[in-house]
Design an enzyme around this catalytic site. Structure first.
Site, PDB file in Angstrom:
ATOM      1  N   SER A 134      36.240  80.019 -11.148  1.00 32.24           N
ATOM      2  CA  SER A 134      36.870  79.488  -9.946  1.00 32.24           C
ATOM      3  C   SER A 134      37.099  77.992 -10.161  1.00 32.24           C
ATOM      4  O   SER A 134      37.540  77.578 -11.238  1.00 32.24           O
ATOM      5  CB  SER A 134      35.978  79.769  -8.734  1.00 32.24           C
ATOM      6  OG  SER A 134      36.534  79.253  -7.546  1.00 32.24           O
ATOM      7  N   TYR A 148      47.517  76.730  -6.036  1.00 35.63           N
ATOM      8  CA  TYR A 148      46.337  76.877  -6.900  1.00 35.63           C
ATOM      9  C   TYR A 148      45.066  76.897  -6.052  1.00 35.63           C
ATOM     10  O   TYR A 148      44.190  77.745  -6.266  1.00 35.63           O
ATOM     11  CB  TYR A 148      46.296  75.729  -7.902  1.00 35.63           C
ATOM     12  CG  TYR A 148      45.096  75.781  -8.830  1.00 35.63           C
ATOM     13  CD1 TYR A 148      45.103  76.601  -9.952  1.00 35.63           C
ATOM     14  CD2 TYR A 148      43.959  75.010  -8.590  1.00 35.63           C
ATOM     15  CE1 TYR A 148      44.016  76.651 -10.816  1.00 35.63           C
ATOM     16  CE2 TYR A 148      42.863  75.056  -9.440  1.00 35.63           C
ATOM     17  CZ  TYR A 148      42.889  75.874 -10.545  1.00 35.63           C
ATOM     18  OH  TYR A 148      41.802  75.927 -11.388  1.00 35.63           O
ATOM     19  N   LYS A 152      42.089  80.006  -5.744  1.00 36.46           N
ATOM     20  CA  LYS A 152      40.663  79.828  -5.974  1.00 36.46           C
ATOM     21  C   LYS A 152      39.860  80.140  -4.708  1.00 36.46           C
ATOM     22  O   LYS A 152      38.751  80.694  -4.794  1.00 36.46           O
ATOM     23  CB  LYS A 152      40.373  78.414  -6.483  1.00 36.46           C
ATOM     24  CG  LYS A 152      41.003  78.122  -7.840  1.00 36.46           C
ATOM     25  CD  LYS A 152      40.592  79.157  -8.906  1.00 36.46           C
ATOM     26  CE  LYS A 152      41.153  78.848 -10.276  1.00 36.46           C
ATOM     27  NZ  LYS A 152      40.758  79.832 -11.300  1.00 36.46           N
TER      28      LYS A 152
END
Length: 272
Positions: A134, A148, A152
């Site tokens: 992660s 992005y 995560k």
């Protein structure tokens, strides 16, 4: 005791560094990548303990077939490290549909397919360790990396849930959450959306932030931590990598708690 480790995105960066560390100490490694050229050096050095396999993690059928081939080759898979992924740089408004979908396909669905593929094997074994790469950006965010960040955050929720579902099978789950590292993350492996002029000040501020040398960790310092994690009899659900992550997370949660507490009267009234 030697372990068998399956690593996605092993052609460079963390993936290749960790693969090499495992091989050096005698573990068996299945290293997957879209292009295997960068793994030729390790393949020559460790012909019996490295199995390099070409894989696009967005192809679910290929992921399942590759996991099956790896298990047949080495007999088992003790550890899955879902490392494949990349960053999309751009403000949320700037991301095209194609860019947004591609980011989710690799970072979220690719991880999901590999996780699903290895779980039946680990359940039969009665043991296993799934390590999801992660980021500190799965806990807090930075501007110009909204897509992005979103991937995560998704990985965090998926993996925390997974840990509650598979623990009784003897399967551990760990979220590895690095702060910024001097890999190719902002270089050739990154994607960038077409900028909108209105966001120029935001992009400039983000670039200045990325230019600060003290935020970047040394990737070569990470293998020791990963080896300790893999060897731990009771591995944690979460592990930061780097010295910047914990203070950043502490600040983020302090601010969140303050906001929740400030608005708690409104929240309680809404309960009915």
């Amino acid at each position: 005791m030697a372990k068998t480790i399956f690593i996605t995105g092993a052609s460079r960066g963390f993936g290749k560094l960790w693969a090499q560390a495992f091989l050096e100490r005698g573990d068996k490694v299945i290293a997957t990548a879209r292009n295997l050229d960068s793994l030729k050096d390790l393949a020559r050095q460790y012909p019996d303990t490295l199995l390099p396999l070409q894989l696009d993690v967005t192809d679910r059928a290929a992921v399942f077939a590759t996991v099956s081939k790896a298990a047949d080759h080495f007999g088992q898979i003790d550890v899955l490290i879902n490392n494949a992924g990349y960053g999309l740089f751009g403000a949320v408004e700037e991301a095209s549909e194609k860019e947004a979908r591609a980011q989710l396909e690799v970072n979220v669905f690719g991880l999901l397919w590999a996780t699903q593929a290895v779980l039946p094997l680990m359940r039969r074994q009665g043991s296993g360790h799934i390590i999801q790469v992660s980021s500190i950006l799965g806990i807090t965010t930075v501007p110009t990396m909204g897509l992005y960040n979103a991937t995560k955050f998704a990985i965090e929720g998926l993996s925390e849930t997974l840990a509650t579902e598979v623990g009784h099978f003897g399967i551990h789950v760990t979220l590895v959450e690095p702060n910024a590292y001097s890999t190719d993350f902002i270089g050739g492996s990154a994607a960038r959306s077409t900028p909108i002029p209105s966001y120029e000040p935001i992009h400039k501020a983000a670039s200045e932030s990325f230019a600060q040398e003290d935020i970047w960790g040394d990737p070569k310092a990470t293998p020791t931590a990963i080896l300790k994690l893999v060897d731990a009899p009771h591995p944690p659900l979460r592990l930061f990598l780097g010295k910047k992550a914990l203070p950043w997370a502490q600040e983020a949660y302090k601010n969140r708690l303050a906001t929740w507490e400030e608005w708690n009267d409104v929240a309680v009234a809404a309960h009915g």
